[in-house]
Design an enzyme around this catalytic site. Structure first.
Site, PDB file in Angstrom:
ATOM      1  CD1 TRP A 193     -13.644  -5.386  -8.390  1.00  9.68           C
ATOM      2  CD2 TRP A 193     -12.997  -4.628 -10.393  1.00  9.68           C
ATOM      3  NE1 TRP A 193     -13.073  -6.437  -9.082  1.00  9.68           N
ATOM      4  CE2 TRP A 193     -12.669  -6.002 -10.313  1.00  9.68           C
ATOM      5  CE3 TRP A 193     -12.679  -3.932 -11.570  1.00  9.68           C
ATOM      6  CZ2 TRP A 193     -12.047  -6.691 -11.352  1.00  9.68           C
ATOM      7  CZ3 TRP A 193     -12.057  -4.630 -12.608  1.00  9.68           C
ATOM      8  CH2 TRP A 193     -11.746  -5.989 -12.491  1.00  9.68           C
ATOM      9  CG  ASP A 241      -2.034   1.027   1.136  1.00 13.24           C
ATOM     10  OD1 ASP A 241      -2.391   1.398   0.008  1.00 13.24           O
ATOM     11  OD2 ASP A 241      -2.532   1.457   2.194  1.00 13.24           O
ATOM     12  N   GLY A 242       0.331   2.309  -0.634  1.00 13.90           N
ATOM     13  CA  GLY A 242       0.985   3.615  -0.587  1.00 13.90           C
ATOM     14  C   GLY A 242       1.481   4.121  -1.942  1.00 13.90           C
ATOM     15  CG  ASN A 243       1.726   1.492  -5.297  1.00 17.19           C
ATOM     16  OD1 ASN A 243       2.682   1.311  -4.544  1.00 17.19           O
ATOM     17  ND2 ASN A 243       1.184   0.529  -6.015  1.00 17.19           N
ATOM     18  NE  ARG A 265      -7.909   2.118  -5.130  1.00 12.82           N
ATOM     19  CZ  ARG A 265      -6.665   2.184  -4.697  1.00 12.82           C
ATOM     20  NH1 ARG A 265      -5.702   2.517  -5.531  1.00 12.82           N
ATOM     21  NH2 ARG A 265      -6.389   1.929  -3.441  1.00 12.82           N
ATOM     22  NE  ARG A 293      -7.563   0.969   5.705  1.00 15.48           N
ATOM     23  CZ  ARG A 293      -7.516   2.302   5.837  1.00 15.48           C
ATOM     24  NH1 ARG A 293      -7.741   2.881   6.994  1.00 15.48           N
ATOM     25  NH2 ARG A 293      -7.245   3.062   4.780  1.00 15.48           N
ATOM     26  CB  ILE A 294      -6.926  -6.964   7.830  1.00 16.64           C
ATOM     27  CG1 ILE A 294      -6.542  -7.077   9.320  1.00 16.64           C
ATOM     28  CG2 ILE A 294      -6.678  -8.263   7.094  1.00 16.64           C
ATOM     29  CD1 ILE A 294      -5.238  -7.721   9.626  1.00 16.64           C
ATOM     30  CD  GLU A 306     -13.251  -5.056  -0.509  1.00 16.72           C
ATOM     31  OE1 GLU A 306     -12.100  -5.453  -0.816  1.00 16.72           O
ATOM     32  OE2 GLU A 306     -14.112  -5.811  -0.030  1.00 16.72           O
ATOM     33  CB  SER A 350      -8.931  -5.349  -2.547  1.00 17.92           C
ATOM     34  OG  SER A 350      -9.493  -4.066  -2.770  1.00 17.92           O
ATOM     35  CG  LEU A 353       9.324 -16.911  -3.915  1.00 13.25           C
ATOM     36  CD1 LEU A 353       9.385 -16.855  -2.394  1.00 13.25           C
ATOM     37  CD2 LEU A 353       9.670 -15.539  -4.509  1.00 13.25           C
ATOM     38  CG  HIS A 382      -0.764   2.043  -9.324  1.00 13.12           C
ATOM     39  ND1 HIS A 382      -0.909   1.695  -8.008  1.00 13.12           N
ATOM     40  CD2 HIS A 382      -1.861   2.786  -9.646  1.00 13.12           C
ATOM     41  CE1 HIS A 382      -2.049   2.202  -7.539  1.00 13.12           C
ATOM     42  NE2 HIS A 382      -2.636   2.879  -8.514  1.00 13.12           N
TER      43      HIS A 382
END
Ligand code: IPE
Ligand code: IPE
Ligand code: MG
Length: 248
Positions: A67, A18-20, A69, A192-193, A65, A63, A129, A35
């Site tokens: 969408w 987060d934070g882009n 944006r 937060r999650i 959520e 996420s 990985l 981004h």
């Protein structure tokens, strides 16, 4: 060794990148520049994770959520996913990385779905990985789809109500083949999650940093891992019980 801490590296790390947007804003750039910078950060973090032999990282890319944006940002993000996947997949394969997507991919364009499917197929036999990318994912969606699968199996008499327990629910969720994340990292300052791996992070150690995702680097990853190694994971037991097990 500190007898009260794990003193071990995590095997599975979950990351909320987060934070882009704020990173871009602070530089007077459009959000998409953040981004793009975020993709570069992820690339470096993957290389570093391979180097330090992490078992798995699961990153939150989009996420359910998200969408909500503005369409222009969603479109740019979708374009970025396609171009990043297509340009990175060969290198990931060369590095023995196994790529898996979690989330409802059917909402994506067929072009993006094809890139996703192709990248998973190409890397499916790799045993380095595990890179899990959460796209159109949410923790509640994951739990609901597990309920639906279980309900269908009960309805079809494949299983009975008594078969439903924590182990079986875990198997119906995303990341069923993985150990639960040991360490959860969120960059960008929010604590937060945001509907990420709700079930799977039940006992993860939660690490929050103000660093914006594009500025997160190997050194900061090391700091988070070091912080993790100092935690005592008790899983409900007393500190003394944990120490006893560690010393035996
Ligand atoms: C995270 O960065 C990336 C995605 C959600 C796709 P943000 O875009 O949320 O950046 P901020 O939180 O607005 O700074
Ligand atoms: C979480 O970040 C989702 C991703 C990093 C992909 P958000 O920026 O969407 O989370 P909220 O809305 O601030 O909780
Ligand atoms: Mg954000």
């Amino acid at each position: 060794m500190n007898a009260t801490s794990t003193d071990t590296q995590p095997e599975h790390v979950a990351i909320v990148m987060d934070g882009n947007g704020r990173w871009a804003k602070s530089k007077g750039l459009p959000r998409v520049a953040g981004h793009r910078a975020g993709v570069k950060t992820l690339r470096k973090l993957i290389e570093y994770s391979v180097k330090i032999n992490l078992n798995a990282i699961t990153v939150y890319a989009f996420s359910r959520e998200n969408w909500q944006r503005p369409d222009s940002e969603v479109d740019l993000l979708m374009g970025l996913f396609i171009s990043a996947l297509n340009s990175e997949v060969k290198d990931l394969h060369k590095n023995n990385v196994k790529l898996t997507f979690i989330g409802d991919r059917t909402a994506f364009s067929s072009k993006l779905q094809n890139s996703i499917n192709d990248s998973e197929t190409l890397t499916s036999s790799n045993d380095g990985l595990c890179l899990n990318i959460a796209a159109n994912y949410s923790g509640r969606w994951d739990i609901v789809q597990a309920y639906q699968t279980i309900a269908k199996e009960i309805q079809a008499n494949k299983i009975s109500l008594e078969d439903v327990n924590e182990t079986m629910v875990s198997k119906k969720l995303s990341l069923a083949d993985h150990k639960d994340p040991d360490l959860f990292i969120r960059t960008g300052g929010e604590q937060r999650i945001s509907n990420y791996l709700l079930w799977q992070t039940a006992y993860s150690e939660l690490y929050f940093t103000d660093t914006l995702w594009p500025d997160f680097d190997a050194n900061q990853f090391d700091i988070a891992i070091d912080w993790f190694s100092k935690r005592q994971r008790r899983f409900g037991k007393t500190p003394e019980q944990v120490e006893q097990t560690q010393n035996s």
